[in-house]
Design an enzyme around this catalytic site. Structure first.
Site, PDB file in Angstrom:
ATOM      1  CB  CYS A 126      16.760   3.854   4.148  1.00  0.00           C
ATOM      2  SG  CYS A 126      16.681   2.051   4.150  1.00  0.00           S
ATOM      3  CB  CYS A 133       0.345  -3.564  -1.249  1.00  0.00           C
ATOM      4  SG  CYS A 133       2.042  -4.009  -1.674  1.00  0.00           S
ATOM      5  CB  CYS A 185       4.081  -7.410  -4.740  1.00  0.00           C
ATOM      6  SG  CYS A 185       4.537  -6.064  -5.864  1.00  0.00           S
ATOM      7  NE  ARG A 238       1.579  -2.618  -9.742  1.00  0.00           N
ATOM      8  CZ  ARG A 238       1.699  -3.443  -8.716  1.00  0.00           C
ATOM      9  NH1 ARG A 238       2.819  -3.520  -8.063  1.00  0.00           N
ATOM     10  NH2 ARG A 238       0.692  -4.186  -8.334  1.00  0.00           N
TER      11      ARG A 238
HETATM   12 FE1  SF4 Z   1      16.148   1.716   1.947  1.00  0.00          FE
HETATM   13 FE2  SF4 Z   1      14.402   0.438   0.382  1.00  0.00          FE
HETATM   14 FE3  SF4 Z   1      15.717   2.634  -0.496  1.00  0.00          FE
HETATM   15 FE4  SF4 Z   1      17.061   0.376  -0.185  1.00  0.00          FE
HETATM   16  S1  SF4 Z   1      15.367   0.725  -1.613  1.00  0.00           S
HETATM   17  S2  SF4 Z   1      17.720   2.426   0.521  1.00  0.00           S
HETATM   18  S3  SF4 Z   1      16.031  -0.509   1.590  1.00  0.00           S
HETATM   19  S4  SF4 Z   1      14.217   2.551   1.153  1.00  0.00           S
END
Ligand code: SF4
Ligand code: SAM
Ligand code: DTB
Length: 338
Positions: A60, A135, A195, A267
């Site tokens: 990511c 979701c 959410c 939750r």
């Molecule tokens: Fe990526 Fe989401 Fe992890 Fe942040 S929380 S590094 S945006 S996967």
């Protein structure tokens, strides 16, 4: 017993002083207030369960300091491409067979491309066809992308505020708190259930926790679902080694969330494998009424379904069959289920 207005009115104008005053109550008084609110809106012995699947793991572009999936940190995670549709459907069927009513699909994206969104929409359609609620959590969305997901019949979009606006920059630098609020507005305007919640135990102060709840509760409409995660410490991430949050402070935060957002499902999310049964029981008493169910979260472990069955059995908790819309929520009264 009659309920005063505070137990039934939805408010969007909580001041930080009022919220801090709730946190400062004696524990028993805070839990009592949370129970009164909880019982005015929900069956206190029912818990909603959702199952998670990571449909695209790792690599990511964001730098969230808690996350195993950020490309910035060496966490030993294998990156994976977007899962094929048949694997997603098989996982949803397995979750349904274990009693889960909602299937949540998470992708490690800063934001989805339109081509990625086409694929996710196919997944949403297929999971809906199984009779499950859907979701997804895909990162930031444009207004148009949110509307496309709404048109596909998506039930919920998860997008957490994670922490207070003041502490946000200590945890994430590749986007802003306002970016989060903008996506949440697109989701709400598209008519998808929201959410949104956060993570506790990242080194934030009590005031940060109060401010995060204030931001959630003072949205024009409360999120239907409010996940409260306890940080799962991941080796290789900047937050690994952070002092753990005091368990009773965690329970207090659940209680305050329940009081501020009376009709929302709160939750008890990540971190349950590090909680005792007694701590989880206190969280349910404080008004938590939803959990992630099944042995895996996105990249980390969650209690196995059998283990949860056993705990729920000991607590007399039943699984909620299908979540009602907030405006259809049943009012159970304080005597129900006793
Ligand atoms: Fe990526 Fe989401 Fe992890 Fe942040 S929380 S590094 S945006 S996967
Ligand atoms: N990439 C998307 C995003 O960040 O919105 C979706 C997936 S992301 C993993 C979803 C949420 O999981 C985060 O917002 C965070 O609240 C929670 N989360 C991630 N890693 C966590 C951890 N190690 N401990 C607790 N919660 C975590
Ligand atoms: C949320 O608030 N918690 C879930 C879900 N939304 C997507 C994710 C928890 C992730 C925990 C760490 C992991 O498994 O990678």
């Amino acid at each position: 017993m009659t309920h005063d207005n505070a137990a039934t009115d939805l408010r969007n104008d909580w001041s930080i002083d009022e919220i801090n005053a709730l946190f400062a109550l004696p524990f028993a008084d805070l839990l009592y207030r949370a129970q009164v609110v909880h019982r005015a809106h929900f069956d206190p012995n029912q818990v909603q369960v959702s199952t998670l699947l990571s449909i695209k793991t790792g690599a990511c572009a964001e730098d969230c300091a808690y996350c195993s999936q950020s490309a910035r940190y060496d966490t030993g995670l294998e990156r994976e491409k977007l899962l094929p549709l048949d694997e997603v459907v098989a996982a949803a069927e397995a979750a349904r067979a274990k009693g889960s009513t909602r299937f949540c699909m998470g992708a490690a994206w800063r934001n989805p491309t339109d081509r990625n969104l086409d694929k996710v929409i196919e997944m949403v359609t297929a999971v809906r066809d199984l009779g499950m609620e859907t979701c997804v959590t895909l990162g930031m969305l444009t207004d148009r992308q949110a509307r496309r997901l709404a048109d596909a019949g998506l039930d919920y979009y998860n997008h957490n505020l994670d922490t207070s606006p003041e502490f946000y920059g200590n945890v994430i630098t590749t986007r802003t708190f306002q970016d989060r609020m903008d996506t949440l507005r697109h989701v709400r305007d598209a008519g998808i259930n929201v959410c949104s919640g956060g993570i506790l135990g990242m080194g934030e102060t009590g005031t940060d926790r109060a401010r995060m709840l204030q931001e959630l509760a003072n949205m024009p409409q409360h999120p239907e679902s409010v996940p409260i995660n306890m940080l799962v410490q991941i080796e290789g991430t900047p937050l690994h080694g952070t002092d753990e949050i005091d368990a009773l402070e965690f329970v207090r935060t659940i209680a305050v969330a329940r009081i501020l957002m009376p009709r929302s499902h709160v939750r008890l999310s990540a971190g349950r494998t590090d909680m005792s049964d007694e701590m989880q029981a206190l969280c349910f008493l404080a008004g938590a009424n939803s959990v992630f169910y099944g042995e895996r979260l996105l990249t980390t472990d969650n209690p196995a379904a059998d283990r949860d069955h056993e705990l729920f059995g000991r607590l007399g908790i039943r699984l909620e069959q299908r979540e009602l819309d907030a405006d259809q929520a049943v009012c159970c009264g304080s005597g129900h289920g006793a």
